[in-house]
Write a protein that holds these residues in place. Structure first.
Motif, PDB file in Angstrom:
ATOM      1  N   GLN A 136       0.883  -1.589   0.232  1.00 47.44           N
ATOM      2  CA  GLN A 136      -0.103   0.252   0.368  1.00 47.44           C
ATOM      3  C   GLN A 136       1.149   1.242  -0.065  1.00 47.44           C
ATOM      4  O   GLN A 136       1.585   1.314   1.167  1.00 47.44           O
ATOM      5  N   VAL A 137       0.944   2.211  -1.073  1.00 45.23           N
ATOM      6  CA  VAL A 137       1.329   3.688  -0.922  1.00 45.23           C
ATOM      7  C   VAL A 137       0.678   4.661  -1.736  1.00 45.23           C
ATOM      8  O   VAL A 137      -0.447   4.227  -1.718  1.00 45.23           O
ATOM      9  N   LEU A 138       1.343   5.569  -0.752  1.00 48.22           N
ATOM     10  CA  LEU A 138       0.901   7.023  -0.627  1.00 48.22           C
ATOM     11  C   LEU A 138       1.197   7.674  -2.437  1.00 48.22           C
ATOM     12  O   LEU A 138       1.277   7.232  -3.300  1.00 48.22           O
ATOM     13  N   LEU A 139      -0.142   8.012  -2.769  1.00 54.34           N
ATOM     14  CA  LEU A 139      -0.586   8.587  -3.909  1.00 54.34           C
ATOM     15  C   LEU A 139      -0.324  10.461  -4.025  1.00 54.34           C
ATOM     16  O   LEU A 139      -1.040  10.674  -2.870  1.00 54.34           O
ATOM     17  N   PRO A 140      -0.532  10.812  -5.209  1.00 55.93           N
ATOM     18  CA  PRO A 140       0.587  12.089  -5.793  1.00 55.93           C
ATOM     19  C   PRO A 140      -1.393  12.763  -6.007  1.00 55.93           C
ATOM     20  O   PRO A 140      -1.542  13.606  -6.417  1.00 55.93           O
ATOM     21  N   SER A 141      -1.924  12.239  -5.643  1.00 56.81           N
ATOM     22  CA  SER A 141      -3.436  12.348  -6.268  1.00 56.81           C
ATOM     23  C   SER A 141      -4.395  13.471  -5.682  1.00 56.81           C
ATOM     24  O   SER A 141      -3.824  12.658  -4.336  1.00 56.81           O
ATOM     25  N   ARG A 142      -5.406  13.962  -5.771  1.00 59.45           N
ATOM     26  CA  ARG A 142      -6.329  14.576  -4.814  1.00 59.45           C
ATOM     27  C   ARG A 142      -7.455  13.260  -4.751  1.00 59.45           C
ATOM     28  O   ARG A 142      -7.405  12.209  -5.654  1.00 59.45           O
ATOM     29  N   PRO A 143      -8.118  13.155  -3.789  1.00 59.21           N
ATOM     30  CA  PRO A 143      -8.097  13.513  -2.826  1.00 59.21           C
ATOM     31  C   PRO A 143      -6.886  13.873  -1.852  1.00 59.21           C
ATOM     32  O   PRO A 143      -6.508  12.325  -2.340  1.00 59.21           O
ATOM     33  N   ASN A 144      -6.577  14.898  -0.958  1.00 58.99           N
ATOM     34  CA  ASN A 144      -5.329  14.367  -0.698  1.00 58.99           C
ATOM     35  C   ASN A 144      -6.054  13.747   0.413  1.00 58.99           C
ATOM     36  O   ASN A 144      -6.259  12.632   0.836  1.00 58.99           O
ATOM     37  N   SER A 145      -4.085  12.746   0.238  1.00 60.37           N
ATOM     38  CA  SER A 145      -4.056  11.628   1.490  1.00 60.37           C
ATOM     39  C   SER A 145      -4.871  10.285   1.274  1.00 60.37           C
ATOM     40  O   SER A 145      -5.012   9.410   1.481  1.00 60.37           O
ATOM     41  N   SER A 146      -5.082  10.134  -0.238  1.00 65.70           N
ATOM     42  CA  SER A 146      -5.192   9.103  -1.141  1.00 65.70           C
ATOM     43  C   SER A 146      -4.491   7.507  -1.169  1.00 65.70           C
ATOM     44  O   SER A 146      -2.450   7.891  -1.159  1.00 65.70           O
ATOM     45  N   THR A 147      -3.478   6.456  -1.225  1.00 66.83           N
ATOM     46  CA  THR A 147      -3.896   5.524  -1.341  1.00 66.83           C
ATOM     47  C   THR A 147      -4.266   4.537  -1.690  1.00 66.83           C
ATOM     48  O   THR A 147      -5.444   5.217  -2.461  1.00 66.83           O
ATOM     49  N   GLY A 148      -3.471   3.623  -2.665  1.00 69.64           N
ATOM     50  CA  GLY A 148      -4.069   2.284  -3.274  1.00 69.64           C
ATOM     51  C   GLY A 148      -3.111   1.201  -3.030  1.00 69.64           C
ATOM     52  O   GLY A 148      -1.732   1.732  -2.312  1.00 69.64           O
ATOM     53  N   TRP A 149      -3.033  -0.345  -3.552  1.00 76.04           N
ATOM     54  CA  TRP A 149      -2.419  -0.802  -3.450  1.00 76.04           C
ATOM     55  C   TRP A 149      -2.188  -1.442  -4.883  1.00 76.04           C
ATOM     56  O   TRP A 149      -2.359  -1.083  -5.474  1.00 76.04           O
ATOM     57  N   ILE A 150      -0.238  -1.795  -5.060  1.00 69.26           N
ATOM     58  CA  ILE A 150       0.602  -1.778  -6.196  1.00 69.26           C
ATOM     59  C   ILE A 150       0.973  -3.527  -5.984  1.00 69.26           C
ATOM     60  O   ILE A 150       1.726  -3.417  -4.404  1.00 69.26           O
ATOM     61  N   ARG A 151       0.810  -3.916  -6.474  1.00 70.28           N
ATOM     62  CA  ARG A 151       1.561  -5.483  -6.684  1.00 70.28           C
ATOM     63  C   ARG A 151       3.608  -5.057  -6.616  1.00 70.28           C
ATOM     64  O   ARG A 151       3.753  -4.149  -7.969  1.00 70.28           O
ATOM     65  N   ILE A 152       4.135  -5.756  -5.967  1.00 72.21           N
ATOM     66  CA  ILE A 152       5.306  -5.404  -6.283  1.00 72.21           C
ATOM     67  C   ILE A 152       6.294  -6.722  -6.365  1.00 72.21           C
ATOM     68  O   ILE A 152       7.366  -6.750  -6.239  1.00 72.21           O
ATOM     69  N   ASP A 153       5.515  -7.813  -5.769  1.00 74.45           N
ATOM     70  CA  ASP A 153       5.845  -9.428  -5.531  1.00 74.45           C
ATOM     71  C   ASP A 153       6.295  -8.972  -7.395  1.00 74.45           C
ATOM     72  O   ASP A 153       4.881  -9.825  -8.468  1.00 74.45           O
ATOM     73  N   GLY A 154       7.418  -9.284  -8.634  1.00 81.06           N
ATOM     74  CA  GLY A 154       7.683 -10.001 -10.261  1.00 81.06           C
ATOM     75  C   GLY A 154       7.287  -8.760 -10.423  1.00 81.06           C
ATOM     76  O   GLY A 154       7.189  -8.662 -11.903  1.00 81.06           O
ATOM     77  N   ALA A 155       6.973  -7.743 -10.510  1.00 85.76           N
ATOM     78  CA  ALA A 155       5.869  -5.688 -11.321  1.00 85.76           C
ATOM     79  C   ALA A 155       7.499  -5.368 -11.372  1.00 85.76           C
ATOM     80  O   ALA A 155       8.697  -5.586 -10.549  1.00 85.76           O
ATOM     81  N   PRO A 156       7.613  -4.426 -12.146  1.00 84.47           N
ATOM     82  CA  PRO A 156       8.478  -2.933 -12.561  1.00 84.47           C
ATOM     83  C   PRO A 156       8.590  -2.630 -10.897  1.00 84.47           C
ATOM     84  O   PRO A 156       8.746  -1.263 -11.396  1.00 84.47           O
ATOM     85  N   ILE A 157       9.655  -2.608 -10.087  1.00 84.07           N
ATOM     86  CA  ILE A 157       9.342  -2.342  -8.848  1.00 84.07           C
ATOM     87  C   ILE A 157      10.329  -2.071  -7.909  1.00 84.07           C
ATOM     88  O   ILE A 157      11.300  -3.087  -8.133  1.00 84.07           O
ATOM     89  N   THR A 158      11.634  -0.708  -8.020  1.00 85.32           N
ATOM     90  CA  THR A 158      12.232  -1.374  -7.244  1.00 85.32           C
ATOM     91  C   THR A 158      12.282  -0.617  -5.988  1.00 85.32           C
ATOM     92  O   THR A 158      12.016  -0.371  -5.628  1.00 85.32           O
ATOM     93  N   GLN A 159      12.729  -1.585  -4.909  1.00 85.71           N
ATOM     94  CA  GLN A 159      12.647  -1.666  -3.600  1.00 85.71           C
ATOM     95  C   GLN A 159      13.831  -0.594  -2.589  1.00 85.71           C
ATOM     96  O   GLN A 159      14.653  -1.392  -3.017  1.00 85.71           O
ATOM     97  N   ALA A 160      14.126   0.078  -2.468  1.00 83.20           N
ATOM     98  CA  ALA A 160      15.028   0.230  -1.330  1.00 83.20           C
ATOM     99  C   ALA A 160      14.139   1.654  -0.056  1.00 83.20           C
ATOM    100  O   ALA A 160      13.582   1.388   0.194  1.00 83.20           O
ATOM    101  N   ARG A 161      15.582   1.925   1.237  1.00 84.04           N
ATOM    102  CA  ARG A 161      14.949   2.241   2.298  1.00 84.04           C
ATOM    103  C   ARG A 161      16.064   3.676   2.186  1.00 84.04           C
ATOM    104  O   ARG A 161      17.529   3.693   2.069  1.00 84.04           O
ATOM    105  N   THR A 162      15.105   4.627   2.912  1.00 82.65           N
ATOM    106  CA  THR A 162      15.596   5.519   2.748  1.00 82.65           C
ATOM    107  C   THR A 162      15.670   6.384   4.856  1.00 82.65           C
ATOM    108  O   THR A 162      14.841   6.025   4.902  1.00 82.65           O
ATOM    109  N   PRO A 163      16.688   6.805   4.904  1.00 83.14           N
ATOM    110  CA  PRO A 163      16.796   7.097   6.367  1.00 83.14           C
ATOM    111  C   PRO A 163      16.283   8.366   7.072  1.00 83.14           C
ATOM    112  O   PRO A 163      15.884   8.607   8.738  1.00 83.14           O
ATOM    113  N   TYR A 164      15.417   9.002   6.275  1.00 78.49           N
ATOM    114  CA  TYR A 164      15.737  10.517   6.366  1.00 78.49           C
ATOM    115  C   TYR A 164      13.904  10.380   6.253  1.00 78.49           C
ATOM    116  O   TYR A 164      12.547   9.749   5.891  1.00 78.49           O
TER     117      TYR A 164
END
Length: 282
Positions: A136-164
Motif C-alpha cells: 500500500q502506497v501514498l498516491l500524489p493525486s487528489r483527494p489528499n491522503s489517497s492510497t492504493g495497492w500495487i503489486r510489488i512481487d514480480g512487478a517492475p518495482i525497485t525497493q529501497a530504504r531512506t533513513p530520513y
C-alpha cells in the motif's frame, strides 16, 4: 526551461551524481505548475540505501487502458484514505520502473494507473503497508491522503530504504529533518495563511524542480499533496511544495497560499533528500 533527472542507489552515489547530464522536458510544461508557489525543473534522484529490485515472479497482467492516472494532476474517486495520516513508516520507498495498476485492495480491482514519472522525475512512493506480494502506497493525486495497492512481487518495482523523514509542525511553524532518531536540521518556516492553510497529513517528496522562470526559490520540492483552498496555482494542479523565499520576514509567519517556505540552508539540505521521503504535516 529544462528538467534533469538522475538515479542513484545510495546517498554517496547520489551526491557524486549531482550535476551529471539529465533528460530534457518540453519547455513550459512545468512553468505554470507552481506559479504562486513555484515553477521550473530539476530532480535530484532519490537516495536509496541498499536498493534492490523486487523478487522475480510473474505479476498478473492488467490492462491499463482507460485507467485514470495517479499523478499530481489526477483526481481519484476510488482511492481509500490514508489509514494512519500522522504515523511514520520504516523508510521503504518504491521506484515504479514502468506504469503499474493501482488496486483498491491486495488482488482487488484496479482503479488507477501509477506512472513511471512525476513532473519529469522518476516516481518514488512511500510504502505504508505490506500484505504478501502487495504494497500500500501514498498516491500524489487528489483527494489528499489517497492510497492504493500495487503489486510489488514480480512487478517492475525497485525497493529501497531512506533513513530520513521531514516533520513540519504547521502550528509551531517549525520544520525538522530527521535521519533515523537524529535531528539533522531544524528551522522556523512560513506556512499557509488562515485563508489558504497548509494541508495536514502524511505525504512525501514527490519531485525536485530547478527554478528557471522566477527567482523566489532556486529549487522547488513538490509534495504529494494539494491545496484544499485552491484548485490551481497559476493553471497547475495546486500542488503544495517546500520552497525558499527571498524575504526572510516570512519565516515564522502564516502567509503563504499553502506551501511551506523554508530558509536557504534548509532548502539545501531538503534538496539532497531521496524522492519518496516521508513528510509529516501536522
Amino acid at each position: 526551461m529544462t528538467a534533469r533527472t538522475r538515479s542513484a542507489p545510495s546517498a554517496p552515489a547520489r551526491r557524486r551524481a549531482l550535476g551529471r547530464a539529465r533528460s530534457s522536458l518540453l519547455a513550459g510544461g512545468l512553468a505554470a505548475l507552481l506559479t504562486g508557489c513555484g515553477g521550473g525543473a530539476l530532480p535530484p534522484a532519490p537516495a536509496a540505501d541498499h536498493a534492490a529490485p523486487a523478487p522475480a515472479g510473474q505479476a498478473a497482467r492488467v490492462d491499463l487502458t482507460g485507467l485514470p492516472e495517479a499523478s499530481t494532476f489526477g483526481d481519484l474517486d476510488g482511492a481509500a484514505a490514508d489509514p494512519a495520516p500522522q504515523v511514520g513508516t520504516d523508510g521503504v520507498v518504491l521506484r515504479v520502473e514502468h506504469d503499474v495498476a493501482v488496486h483498491d485492495a491486495p488482488g482487488g480491482a484496479p482503479f488507477a494507473r501509477l506512472p513511471a514519472t512525476q513532473l519529469g522525475n522518476p516516481t518514488w512512493v512511500p510504502l505504508i503497508a505490506r500484505q504478501g506480494g502487495w504494497g500500500q502506497v501514498l498516491l500524489p493525486s487528489r483527494p489528499n491522503s489517497s492510497t492504493g495497492w500495487i503489486r510489488i512481487d514480480g512487478a517492475p518495482i525497485t525497493q529501497a530504504r531512506t533513513p530520513y523523514h521531514v516533520d513540519v509542525d504547521v502550528d509551531a511553524r517549525r520544520l525538522v529533518v530527521w535521519e533515523g532518531d537524529r535531528n539533522v536540521g531544524s528551522w522556523t518556516v512560513g506556512v499557509g495563511s488562515s485563508d489558504s492553510p497548509t494541508p495536514r497529513g502524511r505525504t512525501y517528496l514527490m519531485a525536485a524542480i530547478e527554478e528557471t522562470v522566477t527567482k523566489f526559490s532556486p529549487i522547488i520540492l513538490p509534495l504529494g499533496t494539494h491545496s484544499e483552498t485552491f484548485n490551481s496555482y497559476g493553471g497547475g494542479p495546486g500542488t503544495v511544495a517546500l520552497h525558499g523565499w527571498p524575504d526572510p520576514a516570512v519565516f515564522g509567519e502564516a502567509a503563504s497560499d499553502g506551501c511551506v517556505r523554508v530558509p536557504p540552508d534548509a532548502l539545501r539540505l531538503l534538496s539532497t533528500l531521496p524522492l519518496g521521503t516521508l513528510v509529516l504535516l501536522h
